[in-house]
Design a protein around this motif. Structure first.
Motif, PDB file in Angstrom:
ATOM      1  N   THR A  53      -2.134   6.651   3.047  1.00  0.00           N
ATOM      2  CA  THR A  53      -3.095   5.626   2.644  1.00  0.00           C
ATOM      3  C   THR A  53      -2.742   4.293   3.280  1.00  0.00           C
ATOM      4  OG1 THR A  53      -3.528   6.750   0.557  1.00  0.00           O
ATOM      5  CG2 THR A  53      -4.105   4.431   0.661  1.00  0.00           C
ATOM      6  N   ALA A  73       0.407   3.803  -2.946  1.00  0.00           N
ATOM      7  CA  ALA A  73      -0.446   4.954  -2.660  1.00  0.00           C
ATOM      8  C   ALA A  73       0.098   5.902  -1.603  1.00  0.00           C
ATOM      9  CB  ALA A  73      -1.830   4.464  -2.237  1.00  0.00           C
ATOM     10  N   LEU A  95      -8.507   2.404  -2.804  1.00  0.00           N
ATOM     11  CA  LEU A  95      -7.522   3.402  -2.387  1.00  0.00           C
ATOM     12  C   LEU A  95      -6.108   3.159  -2.915  1.00  0.00           C
ATOM     13  CD1 LEU A  95      -8.672   3.809   1.304  1.00  0.00           C
ATOM     14  CD2 LEU A  95      -9.155   5.331  -0.620  1.00  0.00           C
ATOM     15  N   TRP A 155       0.831  -1.204   0.000  1.00  0.00           N
ATOM     16  CA  TRP A 155       0.000   0.000   0.000  1.00  0.00           C
ATOM     17  C   TRP A 155       0.866   1.255   0.000  1.00  0.00           C
ATOM     18  CZ3 TRP A 155      -3.050  -2.468   4.537  1.00  0.00           C
ATOM     19  CH2 TRP A 155      -4.017  -3.345   4.034  1.00  0.00           C
TER      20      TRP A 155
END
Length: 93
Positions: A47, A43, A89, A39
């Motif tokens: 995030t 991002a 996301l 992640w």
């Protein structure tokens, strides 16, 4: 989607196959670390932190939810929620 799979398999690993609850926690923590790294790369740190919090909250929330709707429906619901949040996301980009 490692995190969603582990949320689903964690209970089976800990309670069903091995009868050792701490192994479920080890699997959950390892998958969370792998997911957080991914992640963060996809991002960013903010995030990753939010999704990591959702991952931990889903695990914690699955237990009281299981008392209302059953164990496996609860596992599928929280794993699906985290997977959807991760896709929206981080993975969709």
């Amino acid at each position: 989607m490692v995190h969603a799979a582990v949320l689903g398999l964690d209970d089976q690993l800990a309670g069903g196959w091995t009868r050792r609850r701490p192994l479920g926690g080890v699997a959950l923590a390892a998958a969370g670390a792998v997911a957080a790294r991914g992640w963060r790369e996809k991002a960013g740190s903010g995030t990753a932190a939010a999704l990591s919090a959702a991952y931990v909250a889903a695990f914690a929330g699955s237990h009281p939810l299981a008392k209302k709707i059953g164990a496996w429906p609860s596992v599928f619901a929280v794993a699906g929620g985290v997977a959807l949040a991760s896709w929206a996301l981080a993975d969709r980009r």
